[in-house]
Design a protein around this motif. Structure first.
Motif, PDB file in Angstrom:
ATOM      1  N   PRO A  46       0.815  -1.212   0.000  1.00 13.30           N
ATOM      2  CA  PRO A  46       0.000   0.000   0.000  1.00 13.30           C
ATOM      3  C   PRO A  46       0.846   1.259   0.000  1.00 13.30           C
ATOM      4  CG  PRO A  46       0.185  -0.848   2.219  1.00 13.30           C
ATOM      5  CD  PRO A  46       0.909  -1.831   1.333  1.00 13.30           C
ATOM      6  N   GLY A  47       0.369   2.272  -0.692  1.00  9.84           N
ATOM      7  CA  GLY A  47       0.994   3.583  -0.623  1.00  9.84           C
ATOM      8  C   GLY A  47       0.532   4.326   0.611  1.00  9.84           C
ATOM      9  N   PRO A  48       1.070   5.515   0.852  1.00  9.45           N
ATOM     10  CA  PRO A  48       0.748   6.246   2.090  1.00  9.45           C
ATOM     11  C   PRO A  48      -0.727   6.615   2.227  1.00  9.45           C
ATOM     12  CG  PRO A  48       2.041   7.603   0.567  1.00  9.45           C
ATOM     13  CD  PRO A  48       2.096   6.212   0.056  1.00  9.45           C
ATOM     14  N   LEU A  49      -1.390   7.005   1.142  1.00  7.70           N
ATOM     15  CA  LEU A  49      -2.806   7.360   1.237  1.00  7.70           C
ATOM     16  C   LEU A  49      -3.658   6.119   1.476  1.00  7.70           C
ATOM     17  CD1 LEU A  49      -3.177  10.090  -1.541  1.00  7.70           C
ATOM     18  CD2 LEU A  49      -2.839  10.393   0.916  1.00  7.70           C
ATOM     19  N   THR A  50      -3.258   5.003   0.875  1.00 10.42           N
ATOM     20  CA  THR A  50      -3.972   3.750   1.094  1.00 10.42           C
ATOM     21  C   THR A  50      -3.819   3.305   2.542  1.00 10.42           C
ATOM     22  OG1 THR A  50      -3.584   3.094  -1.203  1.00 10.42           O
ATOM     23  CG2 THR A  50      -4.185   1.351   0.350  1.00 10.42           C
ATOM     24  N   GLN A  51      -2.603   3.398   3.057  1.00 12.54           N
ATOM     25  CA  GLN A  51      -2.373   3.014   4.456  1.00 12.54           C
ATOM     26  C   GLN A  51      -3.205   3.868   5.404  1.00 12.54           C
ATOM     27  OE1 GLN A  51       1.776   2.139   5.744  1.00 12.54           O
ATOM     28  NE2 GLN A  51       2.347   2.609   3.630  1.00 12.54           N
ATOM     29  N   ALA A  52      -3.262   5.165   5.148  1.00 15.45           N
ATOM     30  CA  ALA A  52      -4.034   6.061   6.009  1.00 15.45           C
ATOM     31  C   ALA A  52      -5.520   5.710   5.950  1.00 15.45           C
ATOM     32  CB  ALA A  52      -3.805   7.516   5.603  1.00 15.45           C
ATOM     33  N   ALA A  53      -6.017   5.412   4.757  1.00 15.80           N
ATOM     34  CA  ALA A  53      -7.426   5.041   4.608  1.00 15.80           C
ATOM     35  C   ALA A  53      -7.720   3.740   5.330  1.00 15.80           C
ATOM     36  CB  ALA A  53      -7.771   4.927   3.124  1.00 15.80           C
ATOM     37  N   ALA A  54      -6.824   2.752   5.194  1.00 14.02           N
ATOM     38  CA  ALA A  54      -7.023   1.460   5.838  1.00 14.02           C
ATOM     39  C   ALA A  54      -7.017   1.592   7.357  1.00 14.02           C
ATOM     40  CB  ALA A  54      -5.949   0.481   5.381  1.00 14.02           C
ATOM     41  N   GLN A  55      -6.101   2.392   7.880  1.00 12.87           N
ATOM     42  CA  GLN A  55      -6.025   2.577   9.327  1.00 12.87           C
ATOM     43  C   GLN A  55      -7.259   3.286   9.864  1.00 12.87           C
ATOM     44  OE1 GLN A  55      -2.302   4.653   9.742  1.00 12.87           O
ATOM     45  NE2 GLN A  55      -1.070   2.821   9.297  1.00 12.87           N
ATOM     46  N   ALA A  56      -7.733   4.296   9.142  1.00 15.17           N
ATOM     47  CA  ALA A  56      -8.924   5.023   9.578  1.00 15.17           C
ATOM     48  C   ALA A  56     -10.151   4.120   9.561  1.00 15.17           C
ATOM     49  CB  ALA A  56      -9.142   6.244   8.686  1.00 15.17           C
TER      50      ALA A  56
END
Length: 287
Positions: A266-276
């Motif tokens: 995952p890229g950084p925006l994907t990681q942030a979305a997944a964590q949220a």
């Protein structure tokens, strides 16, 4: 997709389903061969995930079921009846985590497109949900979504095109097929919505593209500030990062499109979305 062991109490031989207000063992459940859901796909449905023994985001799913049913012209049981049925089916099958399916057809009818005058048929079923791999590959297909179809934006059981497209994608080593609409714009997967990142911004196709208004899609938009923007199908392979969203996938990073690797998964925006999204599921059962 990897397989998991079947949770205690959830053996396929012991599955319990709900049909028109009654909990029954699977082998005693009966639907008429004249049911229009079976004959002509005249039915709507919702898939929900079971979290801590409860249907996740039930309010949103049942609102979408009512929307689909209204525009298809199918009557649905009361919301609280269906909510209670889902909870009962999850409990009867011993599922603290898993997958629920609510299906409502127009009931029995003639052997053709004309409807009969019978009451609707409503069912609820549940199964375990095996986990998805950490990332996935997708394949674009030549078939298109008709954004002007009378079924556009409705979650009906008319999934023949999706079944065919998904089989084609799996032959190419992908877990999902991605459709364009008739204008060549990126639309959706067979059972998922799609997000891509471009120059630091998350983008997902607008509902005008013909894609389904996914519940997970909307939650991710609310959590991340992603924008709805129609882009050409080819934009997906050129994205900095991308992911799928669905009830069973949550936020699922895409590592390759048509065999072409994306820069990060995952890229950084994907990681942030997944964590949220993971935090949301952990703290709210009906957001």
């Amino acid at each position: 997709m990897t397989e998991t062991s079947t949770p205690a109490g959830a053996s396929p031989k012991a599955r319990t389903v709900w049909i028109n207000g009654e909990l029954l063992p699977e082998d005693e459940a009966r639907i008429s061969p004249f049911d229009h859901g079976w004959l002509v796909g005249d039915a709507v449905f919702e898939t929900l995930i079971i979290v801590r023994g409860m249907p996740f985001a039930a309010r949103r799913h049942l609102e979408r079921l009512a929307y689909s049913a209204k525009h298809l012209g199918v009557a649905v049981p009361d919301t609280e009846v269906l909510r209670d049925a889902m909870i009962a089916v999850a409990a009867a099958n011993g599922l603290q985590e898993g997958r629920l399916r609510v299906t409502v057809s127009s009931g029995t009818g003639p052997l053709g497109s004309n409807r009969g005058d019978s009451p609707p048929t409503a069912t609820v079923a549940a199964t375990p949900q095996p986990p998805w791999p950490a990332t996935t590959a997708v394949a674009t297909v030549d078939w298109t979504i008709n954004e002007r179809s009378p079924l556009a934006g409705l979650k009906t059981v008319s999934y023949g095109a999706n079944v065919r497209a998904l089989a084609a994608a799996k032959e190419l080593g992908a877990s999902e097929a991605i459709f364009a609409n008739t204008q060549g714009q990126l639309c959706e997967g067979t059972g998922s919505n799609v997000f891509l990142a471009h120059q630091g911004q998350l983008i997902t196709p607008s509902l005008a593209s013909g894609c389904l208004a996914g519940v997970t899609r909307q939650l991710v938009i609310e959590l991340t500030g992603a924008v709805e923007q129609d882009v050409p199908l080819g934009s997906l392979a050129d994205a900095d990062e991308a992911f799928l969203t669905s009830t069973t996938r949550d936020v699922h990073p895409i590592h390759a499109v048509d065999g072409h690797p994306l820069p990060s998964a995952p890229g950084p925006l994907t990681q942030a979305a997944a964590q949220a999204f993971a935090h949301l599921k952990a703290t709210q059962i009906d957001p």
